[in-house]
Design an enzyme around this catalytic site. Structure first.
Site, PDB file in Angstrom:
ATOM      1  N   LYS A   1      -0.979  -9.303   3.320  1.00 32.19           N
ATOM      2  CA  LYS A   1      -0.313  -8.861   4.372  1.00 32.19           C
ATOM      3  C   LYS A   1      -1.087  -7.848   5.299  1.00 32.19           C
ATOM      4  O   LYS A   1      -2.001  -7.053   4.491  1.00 32.19           O
ATOM      5  CB  LYS A   1       1.019  -8.226   3.744  1.00 32.19           C
ATOM      6  CG  LYS A   1       1.903  -7.607   4.863  1.00 32.19           C
ATOM      7  CD  LYS A   1       3.171  -7.159   4.618  1.00 32.19           C
ATOM      8  CE  LYS A   1       3.446  -5.924   3.772  1.00 32.19           C
ATOM      9  NZ  LYS A   1       2.942  -4.586   4.511  1.00 32.19           N
TER      10      LYS A   1
ATOM     11  N   ASP B   1      -0.971  -6.106  -0.015  1.00 37.69           N
ATOM     12  CA  ASP B   1      -1.377  -5.269   1.258  1.00 37.69           C
ATOM     13  C   ASP B   1      -2.881  -5.345   1.316  1.00 37.69           C
ATOM     14  O   ASP B   1      -3.397  -5.080   0.434  1.00 37.69           O
ATOM     15  CB  ASP B   1      -0.810  -3.976   1.453  1.00 37.69           C
ATOM     16  CG  ASP B   1       0.551  -4.227   2.154  1.00 37.69           C
ATOM     17  OD1 ASP B   1       0.741  -4.775   3.185  1.00 37.69           O
ATOM     18  OD2 ASP B   1       1.436  -3.093   2.072  1.00 37.69           O
TER      19      ASP B   1
ATOM     20  N   GLU C   1       9.311  -4.107  10.594  1.00 33.65           N
ATOM     21  CA  GLU C   1       9.988  -2.671   9.954  1.00 33.65           C
ATOM     22  C   GLU C   1      10.597  -1.843  11.100  1.00 33.65           C
ATOM     23  O   GLU C   1       9.703  -1.652  11.889  1.00 33.65           O
ATOM     24  CB  GLU C   1       8.892  -2.190   9.196  1.00 33.65           C
ATOM     25  CG  GLU C   1       9.133  -0.670   8.600  1.00 33.65           C
ATOM     26  CD  GLU C   1       8.188  -0.200   7.356  1.00 33.65           C
ATOM     27  OE1 GLU C   1       7.401  -1.112   7.287  1.00 33.65           O
ATOM     28  OE2 GLU C   1       8.251   1.100   6.946  1.00 33.65           O
TER      29      GLU C   1
ATOM     30  N   GLU D   1      -1.160  -5.353   8.912  1.00 29.88           N
ATOM     31  CA  GLU D   1      -0.419  -4.527   9.768  1.00 29.88           C
ATOM     32  C   GLU D   1      -0.940  -4.998  11.370  1.00 29.88           C
ATOM     33  O   GLU D   1      -2.078  -4.906  11.555  1.00 29.88           O
ATOM     34  CB  GLU D   1      -0.244  -3.067   9.780  1.00 29.88           C
ATOM     35  CG  GLU D   1       0.430  -3.058   8.310  1.00 29.88           C
ATOM     36  CD  GLU D   1       0.766  -1.363   7.941  1.00 29.88           C
ATOM     37  OE1 GLU D   1       0.442  -0.393   8.793  1.00 29.88           O
ATOM     38  OE2 GLU D   1       1.307  -1.072   6.795  1.00 29.88           O
TER      39      GLU D   1
ATOM     40  N   ASP E   1       0.762  -1.182   0.162  1.00 29.34           N
ATOM     41  CA  ASP E   1       0.017   0.077   0.056  1.00 29.34           C
ATOM     42  C   ASP E   1       0.731   1.229  -0.061  1.00 29.34           C
ATOM     43  O   ASP E   1       0.332   2.608  -0.162  1.00 29.34           O
ATOM     44  CB  ASP E   1      -1.036   0.177   1.006  1.00 29.34           C
ATOM     45  CG  ASP E   1      -0.499  -0.068   2.636  1.00 29.34           C
ATOM     46  OD1 ASP E   1       0.812  -0.136   2.631  1.00 29.34           O
ATOM     47  OD2 ASP E   1      -1.077   0.080   3.651  1.00 29.34           O
ATOM     48  N   SER E   2       2.228   1.195   0.180  1.00 33.35           N
ATOM     49  CA  SER E   2       3.191   2.044  -0.264  1.00 33.35           C
ATOM     50  C   SER E   2       2.831   2.629  -1.750  1.00 33.35           C
ATOM     51  O   SER E   2       3.357   3.602  -1.842  1.00 33.35           O
ATOM     52  CB  SER E   2       4.820   1.872  -0.311  1.00 33.35           C
ATOM     53  OG  SER E   2       4.945   0.417  -0.910  1.00 33.35           O
TER      54      SER E   2
HETATM   55  O1  KIV Z   1       3.513  -1.182   1.565  1.00 29.95           O
HETATM   56  C1  KIV Z   1       4.892  -1.599   1.665  1.00 29.95           C
HETATM   57  O2  KIV Z   1       5.646  -1.151   0.823  1.00 29.95           O
HETATM   58  C2  KIV Z   1       5.441  -2.178   2.777  1.00 29.95           C
HETATM   59  C3  KIV Z   1       6.777  -2.358   2.853  1.00 29.95           C
HETATM   60  C4  KIV Z   1       7.392  -0.942   3.138  1.00 29.95           C
HETATM   61  C5  KIV Z   1       7.186  -3.668   3.809  1.00 29.95           C
HETATM   62  O3  KIV Z   1       4.642  -2.372   3.628  1.00 29.95           O
END
Ligand code: KIV
Length: 266
Positions: A113, A85, A182, A115, A46-47
């Site tokens: 993924k 994510d 992280e 969090e 989600d980056s």
């Molecule tokens: O969203 C992302 O790119 C991430 C990485 C920084 C691990 O969660």
């Protein structure tokens, strides 16, 4: 074509002490290049909120955004395991988690993924019981940036260290197959990686973990002027994107990345 990477293959890499190389990607063309470089896992992070959409946090990213970019990445990948994510508040509750996971898995992810620790354990249990692999994410969790008062190293005080140890164990027990850590001190990350049987992938977590992940744009030197210390620009000594991606994989495999200056002390 080489065989697609599976959860079992990642577990075997951990057992053999071969570091796992992971990078983000958000579109088919760069995903194809990352895959061709031999990366084991591609994270549709989600980056994308930051590096694709130009936002300052990942909070505005939606499940629609994630499903769209996951489908794009899927079309470019033959070998790497694609992890997507689940975005902000899309898994705040077990039913919400199941619906969000359905969207990104049907778009082409092989793992989701999410969090956090204690608040997501029920969702992790339900997803894995129903055949959806899960990657946890602890330490600096960017979706909680406002709660954390900024992007800071986590796990420096004794109580926070204990909580991270407990939550990492609880995620494994709940069925997670992978864990991203992280921005945590290297010594704590090493201790957690050696205490778990699932692979622990670090970003700003030192070299003594089971693998590394970076945001693709950071690894290609596009992170701007104020990149975190754990970022290395692999374009700097490589003339082309494929050469930079191969240099990243080689640096992860040989444990020459991250170095001490790219890691955090206690
Ligand atoms: O969203 C992302 O790119 C991430 C990485 C920084 C691990 O969660």
């Amino acid at each position: 074509m080489s065989r697609p990477v599976t959860i079992e293959a990642l577990a075997a890499l951990k057992r053999e002490r071969t570091p796992i190389a992971m990078l983000t990607a958000y579109d088919a063309t760069l995903a194809r290049a990352v895959d061709a470089a031999g990366v084991d896992c591609i994270l549709v992070g989600d980056s994308l909120g930051n590096v694709v959409q130009g936002r300052t946090t990942t909070v505005p990213v939606t499940v629609d955004d994630m499903a769209y970019h996951t489908a794009c990445v899927r079309r470019g990948v033959e070998r790497a395991l694609v992890v997507a994510d689940l975005p902000y508040l899309s898994y705040a509750g077990v039913d919400a988690a199941v619906e969000s996971a359905r969207r990104v898995m049907q778009a082409g992810a092989a793992m989701v993924k999410l969090e956090g620790g204690a608040p997501v354990l029920d969702a992790v249990r339900r997803l894995t019981e129903h055949g959806t692999p899960v990657c946890g994410h602890l330490g600096l969790t960017p979706q909680s940036v406002h709660q954390l008062s900024g992007y800071k190293v986590q796990g420096r005080e004794a109580e926070a260290r204990d909580r991270l140890r407990r939550e990492a164990r609880a995620l494994e027990d709940a069925g997670a197959s992978l864990l991203v850590l992280e921005c945590v001190p290297s010594s704590l990350a090493a201790e957690i990686a050696s205490s778990l049987s699932i692979p622990v992938i670090g970003i700003g977590a030192g070299v003594e973990v089971d693998g590394q992940v970076l945001v693709l744009h950071d690894a290609l030197g596009l992170g701007g002027e104020r990149v975190p210390r754990f970022v290395r620009d692999f374009m700097a000594d490589s003339g082309t994107i494929p050469a930079a991606l191969s240099a990243y994989v080689e640096a992860v495999r040989s444990r020459s990345f991250p170095g001490p200056a790219e890691s955090y002390g206690d």
